[in-house]
Design a protein around this motif. Structure first.
Motif, PDB file in Angstrom:
ATOM      1  N   LEU A  76       0.904  -1.431   0.106  1.00 22.59           N
ATOM      2  CA  LEU A  76      -0.020   0.041  -0.180  1.00 22.59           C
ATOM      3  C   LEU A  76       0.897   1.277   0.112  1.00 22.59           C
ATOM      4  CD1 LEU A  76      -2.295  -1.256   2.836  1.00 22.59           C
ATOM      5  CD2 LEU A  76      -2.804  -1.444   0.458  1.00 22.59           C
ATOM      6  N   LYS A  77       0.462   2.200  -0.707  1.00 24.36           N
ATOM      7  CA  LYS A  77       1.071   3.578  -0.977  1.00 24.36           C
ATOM      8  C   LYS A  77       0.936   4.318   0.467  1.00 24.36           C
ATOM      9  CE  LYS A  77       3.172   2.263  -4.686  1.00 24.36           C
ATOM     10  NZ  LYS A  77       3.021   0.838  -4.025  1.00 24.36           N
ATOM     11  N   GLU A  78      -0.393   4.245   0.923  1.00 22.47           N
ATOM     12  CA  GLU A  78      -0.895   5.172   2.091  1.00 22.47           C
ATOM     13  C   GLU A  78      -1.353   4.432   3.049  1.00 22.47           C
ATOM     14  OE1 GLU A  78      -2.211   9.060   0.944  1.00 22.47           O
ATOM     15  OE2 GLU A  78      -2.601   8.102  -0.687  1.00 22.47           O
ATOM     16  N   PRO A  79      -1.753   4.766   4.429  1.00 24.78           N
ATOM     17  CA  PRO A  79      -2.256   3.853   5.272  1.00 24.78           C
ATOM     18  C   PRO A  79      -3.842   3.675   5.145  1.00 24.78           C
ATOM     19  CG  PRO A  79      -1.849   6.047   6.300  1.00 24.78           C
ATOM     20  CD  PRO A  79      -1.333   6.240   4.905  1.00 24.78           C
ATOM     21  N   ILE A  80      -3.972   2.344   5.236  1.00 29.73           N
ATOM     22  CA  ILE A  80      -5.395   1.885   5.364  1.00 29.73           C
ATOM     23  C   ILE A  80      -5.373   0.405   5.759  1.00 29.73           C
ATOM     24  CG2 ILE A  80      -5.725   1.204   2.818  1.00 29.73           C
ATOM     25  CD1 ILE A  80      -8.608   2.254   3.085  1.00 29.73           C
ATOM     26  N   GLN A  81      -6.285   0.179   6.489  1.00 33.29           N
ATOM     27  CA  GLN A  81      -6.332  -1.290   6.853  1.00 33.29           C
ATOM     28  C   GLN A  81      -7.473  -2.206   6.014  1.00 33.29           C
ATOM     29  OE1 GLN A  81      -6.609  -2.156  11.089  1.00 33.29           O
ATOM     30  NE2 GLN A  81      -5.980  -4.209  10.995  1.00 33.29           N
ATOM     31  N   PHE A  82      -6.841  -3.333   5.629  1.00 34.62           N
ATOM     32  CA  PHE A  82      -7.608  -4.386   4.854  1.00 34.62           C
ATOM     33  C   PHE A  82      -7.640  -5.655   5.886  1.00 34.62           C
ATOM     34  CE2 PHE A  82      -6.345  -2.179   1.052  1.00 34.62           C
ATOM     35  CZ  PHE A  82      -7.290  -1.768   0.852  1.00 34.62           C
ATOM     36  N   THR A  83      -8.686  -6.329   6.228  1.00 37.81           N
ATOM     37  CA  THR A  83      -8.707  -7.485   6.815  1.00 37.81           C
ATOM     38  C   THR A  83      -9.436  -8.510   5.839  1.00 37.81           C
ATOM     39  OG1 THR A  83      -9.104  -6.552   8.787  1.00 37.81           O
ATOM     40  CG2 THR A  83      -9.312  -8.997   8.824  1.00 37.81           C
ATOM     41  N   ILE A 115      -3.962  -8.707  -4.506  1.00 33.98           N
ATOM     42  CA  ILE A 115      -4.560  -7.397  -3.980  1.00 33.98           C
ATOM     43  C   ILE A 115      -3.963  -6.085  -4.154  1.00 33.98           C
ATOM     44  CG2 ILE A 115      -4.427  -6.785  -1.430  1.00 33.98           C
ATOM     45  CD1 ILE A 115      -4.913  -9.458  -0.746  1.00 33.98           C
ATOM     46  N   PRO A 116      -2.575  -6.072  -4.546  1.00 28.36           N
ATOM     47  CA  PRO A 116      -2.037  -4.788  -4.698  1.00 28.36           C
ATOM     48  C   PRO A 116      -2.450  -4.204  -6.101  1.00 28.36           C
ATOM     49  CG  PRO A 116      -0.295  -6.476  -4.141  1.00 28.36           C
ATOM     50  CD  PRO A 116      -1.541  -7.163  -4.475  1.00 28.36           C
ATOM     51  N   ILE A 117      -2.746  -4.606  -7.088  1.00 30.20           N
ATOM     52  CA  ILE A 117      -3.117  -4.316  -8.103  1.00 30.20           C
ATOM     53  C   ILE A 117      -4.654  -3.695  -8.345  1.00 30.20           C
ATOM     54  CG2 ILE A 117      -3.682  -6.333  -9.453  1.00 30.20           C
ATOM     55  CD1 ILE A 117      -2.601  -2.826 -11.086  1.00 30.20           C
ATOM     56  N   ILE A 118      -5.406  -4.390  -7.571  1.00 26.78           N
ATOM     57  CA  ILE A 118      -6.904  -4.124  -7.252  1.00 26.78           C
ATOM     58  C   ILE A 118      -6.717  -2.824  -6.412  1.00 26.78           C
ATOM     59  CG2 ILE A 118      -9.261  -4.812  -6.587  1.00 26.78           C
ATOM     60  CD1 ILE A 118      -8.442  -7.886  -7.226  1.00 26.78           C
ATOM     61  N   ALA A 119      -6.249  -2.961  -5.271  1.00 27.93           N
ATOM     62  CA  ALA A 119      -6.242  -1.971  -4.402  1.00 27.93           C
ATOM     63  C   ALA A 119      -5.644  -0.596  -5.259  1.00 27.93           C
ATOM     64  CB  ALA A 119      -5.089  -2.007  -3.163  1.00 27.93           C
ATOM     65  N   ALA A 120      -4.823  -0.644  -6.156  1.00 27.97           N
ATOM     66  CA  ALA A 120      -4.275   0.472  -6.860  1.00 27.97           C
ATOM     67  C   ALA A 120      -5.339   0.926  -8.079  1.00 27.97           C
ATOM     68  CB  ALA A 120      -2.756   0.051  -7.502  1.00 27.97           C
ATOM     69  N   SER A 121      -6.036  -0.165  -8.317  1.00 35.93           N
ATOM     70  CA  SER A 121      -6.969   0.173  -9.533  1.00 35.93           C
ATOM     71  C   SER A 121      -7.790   1.349  -9.731  1.00 35.93           C
ATOM     72  CB  SER A 121      -7.533  -1.150 -10.065  1.00 35.93           C
ATOM     73  OG  SER A 121      -8.753  -1.375  -8.951  1.00 35.93           O
ATOM     74  N   ASP A 180      -7.171   4.095  -7.908  1.00 30.81           N
ATOM     75  CA  ASP A 180      -6.148   5.148  -7.732  1.00 30.81           C
ATOM     76  C   ASP A 180      -6.685   5.752  -6.069  1.00 30.81           C
ATOM     77  OD1 ASP A 180      -4.293   6.921  -8.076  1.00 30.81           O
ATOM     78  OD2 ASP A 180      -4.965   8.117  -9.455  1.00 30.81           O
ATOM     79  N   PRO A 181      -6.459   5.038  -5.157  1.00 32.81           N
ATOM     80  CA  PRO A 181      -6.967   5.491  -3.866  1.00 32.81           C
ATOM     81  C   PRO A 181      -5.959   6.618  -3.129  1.00 32.81           C
ATOM     82  CG  PRO A 181      -5.575   3.422  -3.503  1.00 32.81           C
ATOM     83  CD  PRO A 181      -5.760   3.673  -5.041  1.00 32.81           C
ATOM     84  N   CYS A 182      -6.614   7.648  -2.586  1.00 36.22           N
ATOM     85  CA  CYS A 182      -5.605   8.514  -1.823  1.00 36.22           C
ATOM     86  C   CYS A 182      -6.312   8.715  -0.467  1.00 36.22           C
ATOM     87  CB  CYS A 182      -5.833   9.852  -2.921  1.00 36.22           C
ATOM     88  SG  CYS A 182      -5.048  11.158  -2.018  1.00 36.22           S
TER      89      CYS A 182
END
Lengths: 422, 130
Positions: A32-39, A375-381, A383-385
């Motif tokens: 993750l590029k920025e803080p967020i929590q996934f479970t 997970i990384p590519i879906i999380a980035a898809s 473009d979260p900020c």
């Protein structure tokens, strides 16, 4: 929408033997590029449930803004997000101009549009590079970011700053685009026009990109509509939604802007990560056309309706009322609400809604059924900020559960209305 | 097709400007001494745009002490000195929006092209304009 699909219940209550296990990712994690929590709830390699907990990047910017005068607030808004560093000021200036009844000269509107679209080019190329990096395709990352440098240099030439451009002011803009700088802009645009087909070939005709992104992180049209997704995330699912098209503002009303969907590339809409890449790359092309139009049709005249900054401060102090401003940021719709009171320099209320806030829930259907490695590519898809997203934090002094569900929030909101109405 | 681009890249001059020198020197003061004696050369930085928003300039004689710059500064960079009715600018905190330049009624504040502002001491003379 299938209610079982968006299942936030992580415990398995009906089965006697545990067949799933949970994996926490975040708040701070290399993926993750920025803080967020996934479970994540996993069954083997497959994701069967996901819980998302944001709230690790809250800075109380609106509260800080309510202690400053409006000119200082403008630069605070610029710093809500480093990538959208013109989107927030554009929405804020529109909100304040709406509240205070300030007119913006046409030339200023065109300059704002140009800077806004240049930002979209740099943001989309940055995202494309990050996406390539998440796929493990670092060659492409460096190639895309090399291409992105040109627009950063152009922004520095036009505004004097590489990021945080400090261009809009209430009632206009602070810097003109004279002819010699317009020449630089044309040069950069032709550079992009020549390179865009290369970029499209590198991303969309590449076997490894297609293998990793096709049918991965699918957000269907119905889910996108039901979850109120905005921006390229919604458009990749075929939702023709764009503030520039639906509620034209600035110079966009003079052009025929259409929301871009994967259909424009001549492929059926799937709503997967591949479609996200398609939409963002085509939007770079759209932005180039918008900037060209603006440069060619730029009207003459004043840069701002209130040139003296001291006079502007006096006008803003007298202003009374509330206003909203919307802008199609690279990630989607950004919305600012402001309330001004006569005799008070600081805004009495300031509310920011960033695109990631609307796109957050679209993660849930996107993750379902995909593998851990996706997970990384879906999380980035999307473009979260996170620093745009975190606009409120809930602190319970009693140490109780600091999570409020919709019903409680509606109840609190109604109570506040009653309290304020006496 | 990306492969052809990459091969072409190999023949290009690297874009990175080795500023100020190609490798980190063992001693920075030693390097500066060598430069002063003419034994070493510093690579010039990449040219900056014509109206870059760099370090602020301050014309003390023109300043009338109206404090308007202090009012609009988003980062509280500017300090008022009541005895002299002049200002002191702490560049270390500056966000380079140059709103103070726009509001200054006498043109005492201006912008310069200077951007080499890295320092270990935020109160160093290089970072204070007065």
């Amino acid at each position: 929408m299938d209610s079982d699909k968006i299942n936030l219940e992580l415990g398995c209550t009906t089965c006697t033997t545990q067949t799933t296990y949970s994996v926490p990712i975040g708040p701070v994690h290399p993926a993750l590029k920025e803080p967020i929590q996934f479970t994540f709830r996993l069954s083997g390699e497959r994701i069967v449930g996901v819980d998302i907990k944001p709230g690790y990047a809250h800075r109380g910017i609106e509260y800080m803004g309510m202690k400053r005068n409006l000119i200082q607030v403008l630069y605070l808004a610029e710093r809500i997000c480093g990538i959208c560093s013109i989107s927030h000021p554009l929405a804020l200036t529109q909100a304040v101009e709406n509240a205070a009844g300030i007119e913006v000269p046409p030339r200023a509107q065109y300059i704002r549009t140009i800077i806004g679209e240049l930002e979209r080019i740099h943001s989309h190329l940055l995202w494309a590079g990050v996406a390539a990096h998440e796929l493990g395709f670092d060659t492409l990352l460096h190639l895309v970011w090399k291409v992105r440098e040109k627009v950063m240099d152009l922004l520095e030439q036009l505004t004097g700053n590489r990021v945080d451009y400090a261009i809009p002011i209430y009632g206009g803009v602070r810097r003109d685009i004279p002819d010699e700088k317009a020449g630089l802009a044309y040069e950069a645009l032709s550079y992009y026009k020549n390179l865009l087909q290369d970029m499209i070939n590198a991303f969309l005709h590449d076997k490894s990109v297609a293998m990793r992104t096709s049918n991965v992180g699918v957000l269907t049209y119905d889910d996108a509509v039901a979850l109120c997704a905005v921006g390229p995330t919604a458009r990749a699912s075929g939702v023709k939604k764009d503030v520039r098209q639906d509620m034209p503002y600035l110079a966009y009303a003079d052009m025929d802007i259409r929301a871009i969907t994967p259909e424009d590339y001549g492929k059926p809409v799937v709503g997967d990560v591949f479609d996200n890449i398609v939409v963002r790359l085509l939007e770079v092309d759209q932005s180039i056309k918008i900037i060209e139009y603006c440069l060619e049709h730029m009207p003459g005249g004043e840069l701002t309706s209130i040139p003296k900054v001291a006079a502007l401060l006096a006008v803003l102090k007298k202003a009374d009322g509330e206003g909203i401003g919307r802008h199609e940021a690279p990630r989607g719709e950004v919305f600012h609400y402001i309330r001004l009171e006569a005799g008070v320099e600081a805004p009495v209320a300031w509310k920011v809604k960033a695109p990631t806030y609307s796109n957050l829930m679209s993660w849930v259907p996107k993750f379902m059924g995909d593998e851990i490695a996706d997970i990384p590519i879906i999380a980035a898809s999307i473009d979260p900020c996170m620093c745009c997203l975190d606009r409120a934090t809930l602190v319970d002094q009693g140490g109780g559960e600091a999570v409020k569900l919709k019903e409680e929030l509606v109840k609190l909101s109604r109570e506040k209305t009653r309290r304020m109405c006496g | 097709m990306i492969f052809a681009t990459l091969i072409k890249q190999l023949l290009h001059k690297p874009a990175t400007n080795p500023f100020p020198v190609k490798y980190m020197p063992k001693s920075v003061t030693g390097l500066l001494g060598k430069v002063a004696r003419g034994e070493a050369r510093i690579n010039p930085p990449v040219p900056v745009p014509t109206d870059l928003r760099g370090k602020l300039t301050y014309d003390r004689d023109k300043c009338i002490g109206c404090q308007l710059c202090i009012k609009v500064c988003p980062a509280n960079v500017i300090m008022f000195k009541p005895d002299e009715k002049k200002i002191r600018i702490h560049v270390a905190r500056c966000t380079f929006c140059h709103q103070c330049v726009d509001i200054c009624p006498t043109g005492a504040l201006g912008l310069s092209n200077e951007f080499l502002l890295a320092d270990t001491d935020r109160f160093s003379p290089n970072l204070i304009v007065e």
